[in-house]
Design a protein around this motif. Structure first.
Motif, short mmCIF file in Angstrom:
data_model
loop_
_atom_site.label_atom_id
_atom_site.label_comp_id
_atom_site.label_asym_id
_atom_site.label_seq_id
_atom_site.Cartn_x
_atom_site.Cartn_y
_atom_site.Cartn_z
N ARG A 16 3.36 0.66 12.93
CA ARG A 16 1.92 0.47 12.97
C ARG A 16 1.65 -0.97 12.54
NH1 ARG A 16 0.59 2.34 16.49
NH2 ARG A 16 -1.61 1.83 15.99
N ALA A 17 2.53 -1.48 11.58
CA ALA A 17 2.29 -2.63 11.09
C ALA A 17 2.78 -3.58 12.01
CB ALA A 17 3.19 -2.81 9.76
N ASP A 18 3.85 -3.52 12.71
CA ASP A 18 4.42 -4.50 13.67
C ASP A 18 3.35 -4.61 14.85
OD1 ASP A 18 6.80 -5.63 13.29
OD2 ASP A 18 7.37 -5.14 15.37
N ARG B 238 -2.56 13.24 9.69
CA ARG B 238 -1.73 14.25 9.92
C ARG B 238 -2.48 15.57 10.52
NH1 ARG B 238 1.24 13.51 4.75
NH2 ARG B 238 2.95 12.06 5.10
N ALA B 239 -3.18 15.88 9.84
CA ALA B 239 -3.95 17.20 10.24
C ALA B 239 -4.78 17.04 11.49
CB ALA B 239 -4.99 17.72 8.92
N PHE C 17 0.83 -1.22 0.07
CA PHE C 17 0.04 0.11 0.06
C PHE C 17 0.96 1.11 -0.12
CE2 PHE C 17 -3.94 -2.28 2.14
CZ PHE C 17 -4.11 -3.04 1.06
N ARG C 18 1.87 1.34 0.63
CA ARG C 18 2.62 2.29 0.83
C ARG C 18 3.48 2.60 -0.50
NH1 ARG C 18 7.48 2.70 2.98
NH2 ARG C 18 7.95 0.32 3.48
N LEU C 19 4.05 1.47 -1.19
CA LEU C 19 5.00 1.97 -2.21
C LEU C 19 4.26 1.93 -3.65
CD1 LEU C 19 7.57 -0.52 -1.13
CD2 LEU C 19 7.76 1.69 -0.89
N LYS C 20 3.02 1.50 -3.47
CA LYS C 20 2.13 1.61 -4.80
C LYS C 20 1.08 2.38 -4.67
CE LYS C 20 4.28 -2.71 -6.31
NZ LYS C 20 3.95 -4.17 -6.62
N PRO C 21 0.93 3.94 -4.35
CA PRO C 21 -0.20 4.39 -3.68
C PRO C 21 -1.09 4.70 -4.68
CG PRO C 21 1.99 6.00 -4.14
CD PRO C 21 2.27 4.46 -4.12
N ASP D 145 4.90 8.75 8.37
CA ASP D 145 5.99 8.43 7.35
C ASP D 145 6.26 7.07 7.49
OD1 ASP D 145 7.21 8.03 9.83
OD2 ASP D 145 8.45 9.83 9.82
N ASP D 146 7.25 6.59 6.83
CA ASP D 146 7.56 5.13 6.52
C ASP D 146 7.70 4.31 7.88
OD1 ASP D 146 7.18 5.71 3.83
OD2 ASP D 146 9.41 5.54 3.33
#
Lengths: 219, 219, 219, 219
Positions: D204-206, D189-190, D110-114, D197-198
């Motif tokens: 979060r994934a962990d 963020r807002a 998801f992160r790398l293929k936005p 960020d990465d």
DNA sequence: AATGAATGAGTTTTCATTCAT
DNA sequence: TATGAATGAAAACTCATTCAT
């Protein structure tokens, strides 16, 4: 009367289709007429499109926005007015006659190409915002000043004219005297009851030439 | 927004409420500024209302529609410009000096009340449609022509001037020479690199006066 | 189905006229529906006007431009979603039950106010340009995080929960688990043949609550 | 222009001419970028053509209309995201480790293929109209569910996991936990001041993996 | 296989003007 | 006398799509 805001028939061009250059030229001509007839705010892109015989999107494609169309039209006004100025040959004329010829030429120019004065008025009303940014100042520079410079030199040489007359300032006198009666013809008619027509304007030009020639004569 | 809304100095009036005359006057002044700054098509009733410190419906109540506001503003421009012309006293002056004084007076007029030239330009761009219908031509008639007539008579009498010079035509020369450099200041700056400022304009006026006086001198 | 782009009947309001506040509110509501149904680029000011029962100029008068309408609608989405969050009373509940209640509350929220998720998606697709500029961050801040903080504290105190769990991160877990099945219901149906309906969503919420409660339990 | 035309990286391709396959591929890639960056309504065929380095008529020749381009791009998004999923080898891993690996794999995806998440959001905003009609559901079906099914089986067999966990429902949990923080990064963020960020996402994934593994453990 | 030229049908936005109080 | 609320009609500008080569 040239600058009437009414019929604006401006016959729709018959043009060969799919001709980018032709379309662009047609738009420019229609824009020049439109802006000079209605001013910047009063001009309508719709009418330009109709009179140019193209669709509105094509205009936006070629020019960008109304402001850009206006800028192109303003430049075109200068380009068209400069055309022909080169042909004016004053070299063969006696300097005073050359002055007179130049005055008449200028008056005729203003009289016969009324969109030029309209564009100048429009642009000055707008505070010169567009001309200030216009690229290619050379194209809008008049050659008349140079012709005038040479006439003045000849006149000074043979003693007919004073020396040290600035050709730009003299040209501004000439332009002033020709511009005002044409530009303000409607108010002159209304306020001073002047019969502002071709004959009257030519008489004004003649009288202005008299004045200028005297002004140039050595003390 | 297309038209750069210049500084918008025209600070909003503070006015006492329920003052019909005051409101009308305020509207007229705001309208004059608005139309001279943006032209007829570019003028905005909203801005007039805001700058006059009144609501839009009140404007419509008093004037009718935009065209009528414009007509009133145009007339107001003439009225305001005619104010002060009466005070100019040329009787005590030597005729050539009177001419010079009149030229400077005209140049100053144009220079210091720029909305007058703007209104004339606007109206001429519109083909004079409004001024032609304007009631009360007397109010817009300049008294300068009459003053000039008397100066010319005095000059002719004492041999300083030619006789049979038409004061209207002379006035048009004077107006021409003062009008053009002020009206076209932006294009003059851009095209001829003229430093169109107060000093420059006064020098032009002086030079124009020289020319006119010579022109009036008997052959 | 809530987010269907088809009929959009959105019954035209009957409103008392000349009521600025009412008009503004009506526009806002119509805008919220419009933007959430069609996204930013797909939204039509025409439709907003029609559904709000006002004219387009009124909308521009009140809000400025489409972007500003969108910003107001986005803020309104947050304000509306925050309404009601305050009423949720978790204090009386056993901490695990409180978690379960919060999860269901969140799922219901997303499910029953689908324009909220649509607005979030739309805004994130646009790169968050608008929310970043939004004034009044307080109004869009959820009180759920604070409620969660207090639940976590109680749970840690009485040994039901681990300590040092960040309420924001936990809330993001909860939001994630509720958001995705609602937001992506159409693709879930198509790709995984999930029967994404109310019952199914409630079962997912229940299961998610199970998982979260276990996650919070001390090792 | 309303939509800020972001950096427009998508450097125009240099392609050999008269290469039907190459053109088609180029169009598809440009379309995928365009639709994911601007959404369905915000996408511009002009930009697709420009970025693909082809003319607009060619696009219409190959695809039909904007809707069809969109459909192709959506399918392409799935195809591209499914590429690589096959390579993920979970067989050698201890089931809990496999779960953790799968979570990270998903988050990275998801992160790398936005554009994938953007396309899903776009399509769901549109009510799934397009995906519902999409032929070739096989191509868009994730193999991850199958991998997951086998991991769950192994886990259940050796007593590490509960039995009777539905792999689709579990996969939806995983997807939910990875999708939301990436999809909603701008609003997170807002609103929550999260430093999305990465590194933050990987944490979060962990944490999500921890929770899922506990959830799968037998009571 | 490919494109430069062109446009119909919108869409946002503006503005003179009126309504209701 | 005065105005806040509101709008019809039109203006600038856009965009998916097609024509002609």
């Amino acid at each position: 009367m040239n600058i009437k805001a009414k019929p604006a028939k401006a016959l729709q061009r018959v043009r060969k289709k799919r001709d980018a250059e032709g379309s662009k030229k047609a738009i420019l001509e229609a824009a020049l007429i439109e802006f000079s007839e209605f001013g910047h705010a009063g001009a309508r892109v719709d009418r330009i499109a109709k009179n140019a015989g193209v669709s509105k999107p094509l205009i936006y494609d070629y020019f960008g926005d109304k402001e850009a169309i206006y800028a192109a039209a303003l430049k075109e006004a200068y380009i068209q007015i400069r055309e022909g100025e080169g042909e004016l040959n004053l070299d063969q004329l006696n300097p005073p006659d050359a002055i007179r010829a130049l005055v008449h030429f200028t008056m005729d120019h203003f009289r016969l190409k009324p969109w030029f004065i309209s564009m100048l008025n429009t642009e000055n009303l707008r505070g010169g915002d567009t001309i200030r940014e216009l690229r290619g100042a050379d194209e809008i520079q008049s050659v008349l000043v140079e012709k005038l410079r040479s006439v003045l030199a000849r006149g000074a040489e043979n003693g007919q004219f004073r020396s040290r007359v600035d050709p730009v300032e003299l040209y501004i006198f000439i332009a002033s005297l020709c511009y005002f009666p044409v530009s303000n013809k409607h108010t002159l008619r209304a306020v001073f009851k002047c019969p502002v027509d071709d004959a009257w304007l030519e008489r004004r030009a003649d009288e202005a030439a008299d004045m200028l020639i005297r002004y140039l004569a050595p003390a």
